[in-house]
Design a protein around this motif. Structure first.
Motif, mmCIF file in Angstrom:
data_model
loop_
_atom_site.group_PDB
_atom_site.id
_atom_site.type_symbol
_atom_site.label_atom_id
_atom_site.label_comp_id
_atom_site.label_asym_id
_atom_site.label_seq_id
_atom_site.Cartn_x
_atom_site.Cartn_y
_atom_site.Cartn_z
ATOM 1 N N HIS A 1 0.849 -1.191 0.000
ATOM 2 C CA HIS A 1 0.000 0.000 0.000
ATOM 3 C C HIS A 1 0.889 1.247 0.000
ATOM 4 O O HIS A 1 1.862 1.313 0.739
ATOM 5 C CB HIS A 1 -0.908 0.003 1.228
ATOM 6 N N CYS A 2 0.584 2.221 -0.834
ATOM 7 C CA CYS A 2 1.361 3.467 -0.904
ATOM 8 C C CYS A 2 0.808 4.453 0.122
ATOM 9 O O CYS A 2 -0.139 5.184 -0.160
ATOM 10 C CB CYS A 2 1.293 4.078 -2.293
ATOM 11 N N SER A 3 1.396 4.451 1.280
ATOM 12 C CA SER A 3 0.917 5.342 2.334
ATOM 13 C C SER A 3 1.438 6.763 2.166
ATOM 14 O O SER A 3 0.997 7.668 2.866
ATOM 15 C CB SER A 3 1.335 4.795 3.700
ATOM 16 N N ASN A 4 2.357 6.976 1.235
ATOM 17 C CA ASN A 4 2.918 8.313 1.027
ATOM 18 C C ASN A 4 2.217 9.077 -0.099
ATOM 19 O O ASN A 4 2.679 10.131 -0.504
ATOM 20 C CB ASN A 4 4.412 8.227 0.725
ATOM 21 N N VAL A 5 1.085 8.577 -0.576
ATOM 22 C CA VAL A 5 0.349 9.230 -1.657
ATOM 23 C C VAL A 5 -0.904 9.871 -1.078
ATOM 24 O O VAL A 5 -1.669 9.234 -0.356
ATOM 25 C CB VAL A 5 -0.039 8.212 -2.752
ATOM 26 N N TYR A 6 -1.110 11.139 -1.395
ATOM 27 C CA TYR A 6 -2.290 11.871 -0.949
ATOM 28 C C TYR A 6 -3.234 12.046 -2.121
ATOM 29 O O TYR A 6 -2.818 12.485 -3.194
ATOM 30 C CB TYR A 6 -1.883 13.238 -0.386
ATOM 31 N N ILE A 7 -4.480 11.701 -1.932
ATOM 32 C CA ILE A 7 -5.495 11.877 -2.980
ATOM 33 C C ILE A 7 -6.286 13.128 -2.664
ATOM 34 O O ILE A 7 -6.913 13.240 -1.613
ATOM 35 C CB ILE A 7 -6.434 10.664 -3.056
ATOM 36 N N ASN A 8 -6.248 14.093 -3.568
ATOM 37 C CA ASN A 8 -7.001 15.328 -3.413
ATOM 38 C C ASN A 8 -8.301 15.190 -4.211
ATOM 39 O O ASN A 8 -8.281 15.211 -5.434
ATOM 40 C CB ASN A 8 -6.183 16.514 -3.923
ATOM 41 N N PRO A 9 -9.442 15.046 -3.561
ATOM 42 C CA PRO A 9 -10.698 14.855 -4.275
ATOM 43 C C PRO A 9 -11.144 16.081 -5.072
ATOM 44 O O PRO A 9 -12.052 15.989 -5.888
ATOM 45 C CB PRO A 9 -11.693 14.525 -3.158
#
Length: 74
Positions: free
Chosen positions: A56-64
């Motif tokens: 799992h990529c825990s360092n990726v932020y998803i901006n909705p």
């Protein structure tokens, strides 16, 4: 396979999750896929060291609020 490569993979048969962002584990998952000679959809064996193929990529932020458009250029 380059570290900066991106792939979008959909697994509609996996009912355990709706979506996620993952990466191949290194070296485990990278080596499994480098050695694979099969084509089409198929499962892969687990790495010999017991690690998962994907992490799992825990360092990726998803901006909705960001707009995303995907174009299939095949």
């Amino acid at each position: 396979m380059l570290p900066e490569a991106v792939a979008i993979v959909m697994a509609p048969t996996d009912k355990t999750r709706s979506c996620g962002i993952f990466r191949l584990s290194d070296p485990g998952g990278m080596n499994i896929l480098k050695e694979c000679r099969e084509t089409g959809y198929h499962p892969h064996r687990e790495p010999g060291d017991g690690s998962p193929i994907y992490e799992h990529c825990s360092n990726v932020y998803i901006n909705p609020n960001l707009r995303l458009e995907i174009c299939d250029l095949r």
